[in-house]
Motif scaffolding. Structure first.
Motif, PDB file in Angstrom:
ATOM      1  N   ILE A  53      34.491  -5.377  52.765  1.00 53.71           N
ATOM      2  CA  ILE A  53      34.273  -4.324  53.849  1.00 53.71           C
ATOM      3  C   ILE A  53      34.637  -3.331  53.126  1.00 53.71           C
ATOM      4  CG2 ILE A  53      34.391  -3.640  56.149  1.00 53.71           C
ATOM      5  CD1 ILE A  53      35.483  -6.583  56.732  1.00 53.71           C
ATOM      6  N   ARG A  54      33.927  -2.317  52.981  1.00 56.77           N
ATOM      7  CA  ARG A  54      34.287  -0.688  52.464  1.00 56.77           C
ATOM      8  C   ARG A  54      34.424  -0.002  53.589  1.00 56.77           C
ATOM      9  NH1 ARG A  54      29.606  -2.548  49.839  1.00 56.77           N
ATOM     10  NH2 ARG A  54      28.310  -0.815  51.079  1.00 56.77           N
ATOM     11  N   ASP A  55      35.126   1.325  53.338  1.00 57.77           N
ATOM     12  CA  ASP A  55      35.483   2.426  54.003  1.00 57.77           C
ATOM     13  C   ASP A  55      35.726   1.844  55.505  1.00 57.77           C
ATOM     14  OD1 ASP A  55      35.612   4.839  55.139  1.00 57.77           O
ATOM     15  OD2 ASP A  55      33.550   5.267  55.290  1.00 57.77           O
ATOM     16  N   VAL A  56      36.857   0.923  55.479  1.00 61.48           N
ATOM     17  CA  VAL A  56      37.292   0.171  56.806  1.00 61.48           C
ATOM     18  C   VAL A  56      37.486   1.374  57.821  1.00 61.48           C
ATOM     19  CG1 VAL A  56      38.067  -1.701  55.665  1.00 61.48           C
ATOM     20  CG2 VAL A  56      39.657   0.175  56.073  1.00 61.48           C
ATOM     21  N   ARG A  57      37.162   1.121  59.311  1.00 63.74           N
ATOM     22  CA  ARG A  57      37.228   1.779  60.177  1.00 63.74           C
ATOM     23  C   ARG A  57      38.184   1.273  61.459  1.00 63.74           C
ATOM     24  NH1 ARG A  57      30.876   3.602  60.532  1.00 63.74           N
ATOM     25  NH2 ARG A  57      30.836   4.692  58.628  1.00 63.74           N
ATOM     26  N   THR A  58      38.533   1.977  62.502  1.00 60.89           N
ATOM     27  CA  THR A  58      39.270   1.266  63.390  1.00 60.89           C
ATOM     28  C   THR A  58      38.576   0.246  64.198  1.00 60.89           C
ATOM     29  OG1 THR A  58      38.658   3.270  64.757  1.00 60.89           O
ATOM     30  CG2 THR A  58      40.874   3.323  63.664  1.00 60.89           C
ATOM     31  N   THR A  59      37.297   0.537  64.335  1.00 60.61           N
ATOM     32  CA  THR A  59      36.387  -0.621  64.670  1.00 60.61           C
ATOM     33  C   THR A  59      36.532  -1.893  64.133  1.00 60.61           C
ATOM     34  OG1 THR A  59      34.622   0.213  63.813  1.00 60.61           O
ATOM     35  CG2 THR A  59      35.061   0.962  66.253  1.00 60.61           C
TER      36      THR A  59
END
Length: 556
Positions: A101-107
């Motif tokens: 998973i790249r550029d992980v976000r809070t979601t």
């Protein structure tokens, strides 16, 4: 990914060996990843005879992300990464699929499941936590707060982030009003604002993810002028320069006016003013006699006014003793002191007495004044001597004084010696009466030094002394009490190349005798080979068993 797996894994996640179905070679773990980073979730299984009959799938909750080598999700930031076949030391093969998973976000935070499709599904669970740097979302007041002296102040700061940020209050280039370096908590309260409260306050939010977030608030306290006089009494002299200084605080910035008595002082060639921050100075060039006296600095703003009073004095400064505290002799002591005076010293007044054990309690913690207090515990004032009195008249030199009757009950009366300044026929002052060779010619100076030899003291005893000086403008205040001691036996000193008494032929040797009857003043007349002036040392004291001898000598 650089992430460190943590956490506890249930028993169902441990490796299982099955002759027909593959088992997991990877344990479920927890990954804490900073937002914007890339994470790879591993899923590796062991190869068996029937591995091709089983499907390896990635799921999030009930949503299927991948099945076998097929990516099901449309999320472009996710990618399936096949595990290269690898044989361990026993020859067993392993395979599998990792999820990137790249550029992980809070979601993206949550549980990710790697599952082997079978009648009884086998799975491992990875938990992903997204770390978010701190961000201050709210601060009050927003930028600046003007507040009156005495009013309460409340500042508030809130921030978001994962983990929850810690809020720390600090003050720019200063400590907090209570003296602490910082204060922790969302709110900062000050009950009563004053001028020391003013300044830049900084809210810092920090959770050790990325950089801390900071915001500043300016607190400006409004208050009437407050004046601190740098030096209440400024000593100077005619023809010299003087500087009077007032430290002025106030908001809004006060206007400062200087007065001499009740007359406002303007800017002239003689008077000038300097302002450097809170420091306001009145500079007087070439001081005249009429410039000596009382001055006032007055500061005012829209909230009020304040005054500071100063005195420009021509009198000497306080005398300071600089002789060693322990004498070299058992019954003598050479006492010396220095004083600053912009005009010649006319005379000194030296006080001494045998100290008692509790005498310091009467004086040590009290403000100095021009009185010598008695030692009998009654608060009796010992009157200072007047000139022309004490049993020695003008034209005579009293060279000895009794050390007083040594009573009991603690402490002795103060004995005093008046030492006039003397000048030769050229009008220049000399220091021959100092009795500390070598004698030096007079040089005009601001710093004056004086020495005096006390004789017939008690051996192995503690004494106290105070001194004051007079110039053409008057007496200064009495010095602080100075303590000195005599030895039980004289020190062995190398012989001096100079005689103990200079000009002994000019003295009546009977003056140096300590056998004079008590109550009889001792006096002698000094003569130069050409009669031009008479040198006087006036000593006022009560005569008694111990005799003080001041040996004077002059150069003919």
């Amino acid at each position: 990914s650089g992430a460190t797996p943590t956490g506890h894994f249930p028993d169902s996640n441990y490796l299982e060996e099955d002759k027909y179905s593959p088992g997991f070679l990877t344990l479920g773990q927890k990954y804490s990843i900073a937002i914007g980073s890339t994470v790879v979730l591993p899923c590796k299984i062991n190869e068996t005879e029937n591995s091709s009959h089983y499907v390896l799938a990635w799921k999030r909750d009930i949503a299927v992300l991948t099945a076998g080598n097929v990516k099901v999700t449309v999320n472009p930031r996710m990618r399936l990464m096949p595990v290269q076949a690898h044989a361990d030391q026993h020859g067993a093969l392993s395979t599998g699929y990792n999820l990137e998973i790249r550029d992980v976000r809070t979601t993206d935070a949550g549980d990710y499941i790697c599952q082997i499709g079978s009648m009884e599904p086998k799975e491992i669970v990875h938990t992903l936590e997204i770390l978010v740097p701190p961000k201050i979302d709210y601060i009050s007041p927003a930028n600046k707060l003007d507040i009156h002296k005495g009013a309460p102040i409340r500042m508030e700061c809130r921030a978001s982030g994962n983990p929850t940020p810690k809020i720390i209050w600090s003050r720019k280039n200063n400590v907090m009003p209570n003296g602490e370096a910082n204060r922790t908590g969302n709110t900062l309260e000050i009950m009563h604002a004053n001028r020391h409260t003013s300044g830049h306050y900084k809210c810092t939010a920090d959770n050790r993810v990325g950089q801390p977030d900071t915001r500043e608030v300016l607190i400006n306290v409004l208050y009437p002028p407050e004046i601190e006089v740098e030096q209440p009494v400024v000593h100077s002299g005619v023809g010299h320069e003087a500087q009077l200084v007032c430290i002025v605080h106030g908001e809004p910035t006060p206007n400062v006016i200087w007065y001499q008595d009740t007359t406002q002082i303007g800017i002239t060639e003689q008077f000038s003013q300097q302002n450097r921050g809170n420091k306001h100075s009145l500079i007087i060039r070439n001081v005249t006699y009429s410039d000596l006296g009382n001055y006032t600095c007055q500061a005012s703003n829209a909230l009020g006014k304040d005054r500071g009073t100063l005195v420009l004095s021509g009198s000497p400064t306080l005398c300071y003793f600089d002789s060693p505290t322990l004498s070299s002799y058992r019954d003598q002591y050479n006492i010396s002191w220095t004083v600053q005076s912009y005009s010649p010293i006319r005379e000194y007044r030296l006080f001494f007495r045998l100290a008692s054990k509790n005498l310091h309690l009467l004086h040590h913690d009290k403000a100095l004044d021009n009185h010598i207090y008695g030692d009998r515990g009654t608060g009796h004032l010992f009157n200072l001597p007047t000139y022309g009195g004490g049993g020695a008249g003008v034209g005579s030199a009293s060279t000895g004084a009794s050390a007083g009757t040594h009573g009991t009950g603690g402490g002795e009366q103060w004995e005093n010696v008046v030492i006039p300044e003397m000048s030769d026929y050229y009008g220049a002052h000399n220091h021959f009466y100092n009795m500390v060779p070598p004698y030096t010619a007079y040089q005009p100076t601001v710093r004056h030094r004086m020495s005096f030899q006390l004789k017939n003291l008690k051996p192995a005893s503690n004494y106290e002394a105070r001194v004051q000086a007079r110039n053409d403008h008057g007496w200064n205040k009495l010095s602080s009490i100075f303590h000195f001691s005599t030895r039980s036996e004289d020190m062995e000193l190398e012989p001096s190349a100079q005689p103990a008494v200079h000009g002994a032929g000019l003295l009546d040797k009977s003056m140096l005798s300590s056998s004079a009857a008590p109550g009889a003043p001792i006096a002698a007349h000094f003569h130069k080979s050409w009669t031009l002036s008479i040198f006087t040392v006036l000593i006022t004291a009560r005569l008694g068993p111990a005799l003080l001898t001041a040996t004077l000598s002059v150069v003919a």
